[in-house]
Enzyme design. Structure first.
Site, short mmCIF file in Angstrom:
data_model
loop_
_atom_site.label_atom_id
_atom_site.label_comp_id
_atom_site.label_asym_id
_atom_site.label_seq_id
_atom_site.Cartn_x
_atom_site.Cartn_y
_atom_site.Cartn_z
N THR A 12 0.86 -1.19 0.00
CA THR A 12 0.00 0.00 0.00
C THR A 12 0.90 1.24 0.00
OG1 THR A 12 -0.14 0.25 2.42
CG2 THR A 12 -1.69 -1.28 1.38
N GLY A 17 7.59 7.59 -2.55
CA GLY A 17 8.32 7.49 -1.29
C GLY A 17 8.83 6.10 -0.94
N SER A 145 7.31 4.49 12.93
CA SER A 145 8.11 5.71 12.86
C SER A 145 8.91 5.81 14.14
CB SER A 145 7.19 6.92 12.71
OG SER A 145 7.89 8.13 12.95
N TYR A 158 -0.70 12.23 14.66
CA TYR A 158 0.12 11.34 13.83
C TYR A 158 1.01 10.45 14.69
CZ TYR A 158 3.87 9.78 10.77
OH TYR A 158 4.79 8.99 10.10
#
Length: 357
Positions: A12, A17, A145, A158
């Site tokens: 996905t 990127g 992340s 986020y």
């Protein structure tokens, strides 16, 4: 190249990127591909590139906005309808949003972000993981992340979604430990993609230190293939951030991240710092932080020192062990210097008194 035949990877966020770089790596290794993204034109062009450059046998393009309700289920249904077996699932799609939560950011965009970063990823994982377990074979890579293990003012929602992704992934690592299915969390630092532009954070200070998406994808791919539970790409610097996230106070981390997310200052010829000066100041701050941590560590109990070591080791990489060793070494040096200073202080005082007399 072309070391794998007959297997399929579904990615996905494959149109740009990190997702695009991961798709390229799968193509180079001979995987068939299912590319999911909003831009079917871009994905169609990528499909032609992969077929031409790497001889990819089958590339299926699915145009889908995964922030919409039941989008993940629709992707799964399309894959099943085409009788495709997904051997590797890469949940790369995700977005951010920049600004003060209370006053700057828009709820509708935040709701869509939570749906994409959390709900869609979770549902994609659930649907395809069930089939993998039935075959007792498969791999999943979830894009977390470095913000998933630190607070992040100005990108609070986020960071919260990525904290979910990381915790969710590590929980499944344990659940899957007695199977032949593995799941890996990828924890990159700020990366040179279109992420910050889309999030409205293109002027944030952190954009001055972005890393190469090719490197991030390569490290993530290798960790996925090795079945590792997580990977922090980018070498010693980023791994040290991970260790710091486990041992430093959350308030201090929040302040550090807030400063990185602030807008860049306006250029000023009189006050413009050269790169060398900026590096020097950064190094000085790092040294001061190290001294503070060392003193604090040195003054803790034996129990707390053992606890800190355990936290450091939980980072799961080489620097974790090095950190404990360095802390002990620096602490010993500090203690020896302190003792020596205490020995010399009376002599220095006596010499001063004699000089005055």
């Amino acid at each position: 190249m072309n070391s794998v035949t007959g297997k399929t990877a579904l990615i996905t966020g494959a149109s740009s990127g990190i997702g695009q770089e991961l798709a390229k790596l799968f193509a180079q290794d001979g995987y068939n591909l299912v590319l999911v993204g909003r831009s079917d034109d871009t994905l169609d062009r990528l499909a032609e590139v992969f077929k031409g450059n790497y001889g990819t046998q089958q590339v299926t393009v699915i145009k889908k906005n995964l922030s919409e309700e039941d989008a993940a289920q629709d992707v799964y249904n399309q894959v099943k309808a085409k009788d495709i077996t997904v051997n590797v699932l890469v949940n790369d799609a995700g977005v951010g949003l920049y600004g003060l939560f209370a006053t700057d950011t828009d709820w509708e965009r935040e709701k869509a972000m939570i749906h994409l970063n959390v709900l869609a990823l979770t549902q994609m994982t659930k649907l395809f993981l069930y089939d993998m377990l039935a075959r007792n074979e498969g791999k999943i890579l979830n894009l977390a992340s470095l913000l998933s293990i630190t607070p992040s003012p100005l990108m609070a929602v986020y960071a919260g979604t990525k904290a979910y992704v990381y915790n969710f992934t590590q929980s499944l690592v344990n659940e899957l430990k007695d199977t032949n299915v593995t799941i890996t969390a990828l924890l990159p630092n700020a990366t040179d993609t279109d992420f910050f532009n889309k999030a409205g954070a293109q002027n944030a200070k952190v954009t001055d230190e972005v890393q190469d998406p090719v490197m991030v994808a390569k490290d993530g791919y290798e960790a996925l293939m090795a079945g590792k539970p997580k990977i922090v790409p980018g070498g010693l610097k980023n791994k040290s951030y991970e260790v710091l996230a486990y041992v430093a106070p959350q308030e201090a981390l929040a302040s550090l991240m807030h400063s990185k997310m602030l807008p860049k200052p306006e250029p000023d010829a009189d006050n413009d710092m050269s790169p060398k000066l900026a590096w020097g100041i950064g190094f000085g701050i790092a040294v001061l932080a190290g001294v503070a941590l060392t003193v604090a560590y040195n003054n803790t109990s034996v129990y707390d020192k053992a606890r800190y070591r355990y936290k450091a080791k939980s980072a799961g990489n080489a620097i974790s062990d090095a950190l404990s060793s360095v802390l002990d070494t620096v602490a010993d040096v500090y203690q020896n210097a302190k003792s020596k200073a205490e020995e010399l202080a009376p002599k220095a005082k006596k010499a001063e008194e004699e000089l005055v007399a």
